[in-house]
Motif scaffolding. Structure first.
Motif, short mmCIF file in Angstrom:
data_model
loop_
_atom_site.label_atom_id
_atom_site.label_comp_id
_atom_site.label_asym_id
_atom_site.label_seq_id
_atom_site.Cartn_x
_atom_site.Cartn_y
_atom_site.Cartn_z
N ILE A 85 -22.68 -23.84 -19.04
CA ILE A 85 -22.55 -22.83 -20.10
C ILE A 85 -21.23 -22.10 -19.96
CG2 ILE A 85 -23.57 -20.74 -21.10
CD1 ILE A 85 -26.29 -21.77 -19.92
N ASP A 86 -20.86 -21.77 -18.73
CA ASP A 86 -19.61 -21.09 -18.47
C ASP A 86 -18.41 -21.96 -18.86
OD1 ASP A 86 -18.44 -18.60 -17.28
OD2 ASP A 86 -17.48 -20.07 -15.97
N CYS A 87 -18.52 -23.24 -18.58
CA CYS A 87 -17.46 -24.18 -18.95
C CYS A 87 -17.25 -24.18 -20.47
CB CYS A 87 -17.83 -25.58 -18.46
SG CYS A 87 -16.72 -26.88 -19.03
N VAL A 88 -18.34 -24.27 -21.21
CA VAL A 88 -18.25 -24.28 -22.68
C VAL A 88 -17.72 -22.94 -23.19
CG1 VAL A 88 -19.57 -24.48 -24.83
CG2 VAL A 88 -20.04 -26.04 -22.93
N LYS A 89 -18.20 -21.83 -22.64
CA LYS A 89 -17.74 -20.50 -23.04
C LYS A 89 -16.24 -20.37 -22.83
CE LYS A 89 -17.68 -17.15 -20.25
NZ LYS A 89 -16.28 -16.71 -20.22
N SER A 90 -15.76 -20.83 -21.68
CA SER A 90 -14.33 -20.75 -21.39
C SER A 90 -13.52 -21.59 -22.37
CB SER A 90 -14.05 -21.21 -19.97
OG SER A 90 -14.67 -20.34 -19.05
N ARG A 91 -14.03 -22.75 -22.71
CA ARG A 91 -13.32 -23.60 -23.68
C ARG A 91 -13.30 -22.96 -25.06
NH1 ARG A 91 -13.21 -29.78 -22.22
NH2 ARG A 91 -13.38 -29.61 -19.98
N ILE A 92 -14.41 -22.35 -25.45
CA ILE A 92 -14.45 -21.66 -26.74
C ILE A 92 -13.37 -20.57 -26.79
CG2 ILE A 92 -15.80 -20.02 -28.13
CD1 ILE A 92 -18.29 -21.68 -27.36
N GLN A 93 -13.24 -19.82 -25.71
CA GLN A 93 -12.25 -18.75 -25.67
C GLN A 93 -10.83 -19.30 -25.73
OE1 GLN A 93 -13.82 -16.84 -22.16
NE2 GLN A 93 -14.75 -15.20 -23.38
N VAL A 94 -10.58 -20.40 -25.01
CA VAL A 94 -9.25 -21.01 -25.04
C VAL A 94 -8.97 -21.61 -26.42
CG1 VAL A 94 -7.84 -22.90 -24.12
CG2 VAL A 94 -9.14 -21.43 -22.56
N TYR A 95 -9.96 -22.32 -26.98
CA TYR A 95 -9.79 -22.92 -28.31
C TYR A 95 -9.56 -21.85 -29.37
CZ TYR A 95 -11.60 -27.35 -26.39
OH TYR A 95 -11.80 -28.51 -25.67
N SER A 96 -10.20 -20.69 -29.24
CA SER A 96 -10.03 -19.64 -30.25
C SER A 96 -8.60 -19.12 -30.24
CB SER A 96 -11.04 -18.52 -30.07
OG SER A 96 -10.74 -17.75 -28.93
N GLU A 102 -14.86 -23.96 -32.52
CA GLU A 102 -15.87 -24.74 -33.24
C GLU A 102 -17.29 -24.28 -32.95
OE1 GLU A 102 -14.83 -28.63 -31.78
OE2 GLU A 102 -13.64 -29.02 -33.57
N GLY A 103 -17.49 -23.25 -32.15
CA GLY A 103 -18.83 -22.80 -31.81
C GLY A 103 -19.36 -23.49 -30.57
N PHE A 104 -20.47 -22.95 -30.06
CA PHE A 104 -21.01 -23.41 -28.78
C PHE A 104 -21.46 -24.87 -28.83
CE2 PHE A 104 -24.17 -24.07 -25.51
CZ PHE A 104 -23.55 -23.53 -24.40
N MET A 105 -22.34 -25.21 -29.75
CA MET A 105 -22.92 -26.56 -29.75
C MET A 105 -21.87 -27.64 -30.05
SD MET A 105 -25.87 -26.42 -28.59
CE MET A 105 -26.36 -28.12 -28.80
N LYS A 106 -20.97 -27.38 -30.98
CA LYS A 106 -19.92 -28.37 -31.27
C LYS A 106 -19.00 -28.56 -30.07
CE LYS A 106 -19.45 -28.61 -36.22
NZ LYS A 106 -18.55 -28.52 -37.36
N THR A 107 -18.67 -27.46 -29.39
CA THR A 107 -17.82 -27.55 -28.21
C THR A 107 -18.56 -28.29 -27.10
OG1 THR A 107 -16.72 -25.48 -28.81
CG2 THR A 107 -16.47 -26.23 -26.54
N PHE A 108 -19.82 -27.93 -26.88
CA PHE A 108 -20.65 -28.58 -25.86
C PHE A 108 -20.73 -30.09 -26.11
CE2 PHE A 108 -24.96 -29.97 -24.53
CZ PHE A 108 -24.90 -29.69 -23.18
N MET A 109 -21.07 -30.47 -27.32
CA MET A 109 -21.20 -31.90 -27.65
C MET A 109 -19.85 -32.61 -27.58
SD MET A 109 -24.36 -32.21 -27.84
CE MET A 109 -24.47 -33.91 -28.31
#
Length: 155
Positions: A85-96, A102-109
């Motif tokens: 979850i932390d990995c995805v959260k960090s990517r969301i912040q960097v991508y933003s 793209e949101g949590f689920m799209k980033t996760f997938m």
């Protein structure tokens, strides 16, 4: 090269995203924190209880090393639970920051599809090595401080 200060970042966020810009990744953080801290404190208390049962004493008298191990064990359980979850959260912040959120689920997938499931645990080893001494010291300081304050207050 332009120097960024806290205030220039605040102004930029307000200008580009408004007040809600400060909450990028909040949902992911909440999704991470609730199960993470449940595991953190639950594992700590479970481990302390097992040490107390094994030693035939109460949880406050298990000794420094079992107390520190319990803290390290709690930290390990936290990170094993929340690391993806932390990995995805960090990517969301960097991508933003790059305008690609793209949101949590799209980033996760997307991570799973392009890099595989193990990418969600990339960097876990140093985190696990760090968590035992850090959280052991954290809980040792907490318990010793609590004991000192209780003794001082006369409880």
């Amino acid at each position: 090269m332009k120097t960024s200060t806290v205030w220039t970042v605040v102004k930029t966020v307000l200008k580009t995203d408004g007040p809600l810009g400060f909450y990028q990744g909040l949902t992911s953080t909440i999704v991470r924190e609730i199960p993470g801290y449940f595991c953190f404190f639950g594992a700590y208390e479970l481990c302390r209880t097992k040490f107390a049962q094994y030693k035939g004493t109460d949880k406050d008298s298990i000794g420094i090393l079992p107390l520190m191990f319990s803290g390290g064990f709690g930290g390990a359980c936290l990170w094993l639970t929340v690391y993806p979850i932390d990995c995805v959260k960090s990517r969301i912040q960097v991508y933003s920051l790059a305008g690609r959120q793209e949101g949590f689920m799209k980033t996760f997938m997307g991570v799973i599809r392009t890099e595989g499931f193990t990418a969600l645990y990339s960097g876990l080893t140093p985190t696990m090595i760090r968590t035992f001494p850090v959280n052991g010291a954290l809980f040792l300081a907490y318990e010793l401080s609590r004991k000192f304050m209780m003794d001082t207050a006369g409880y």
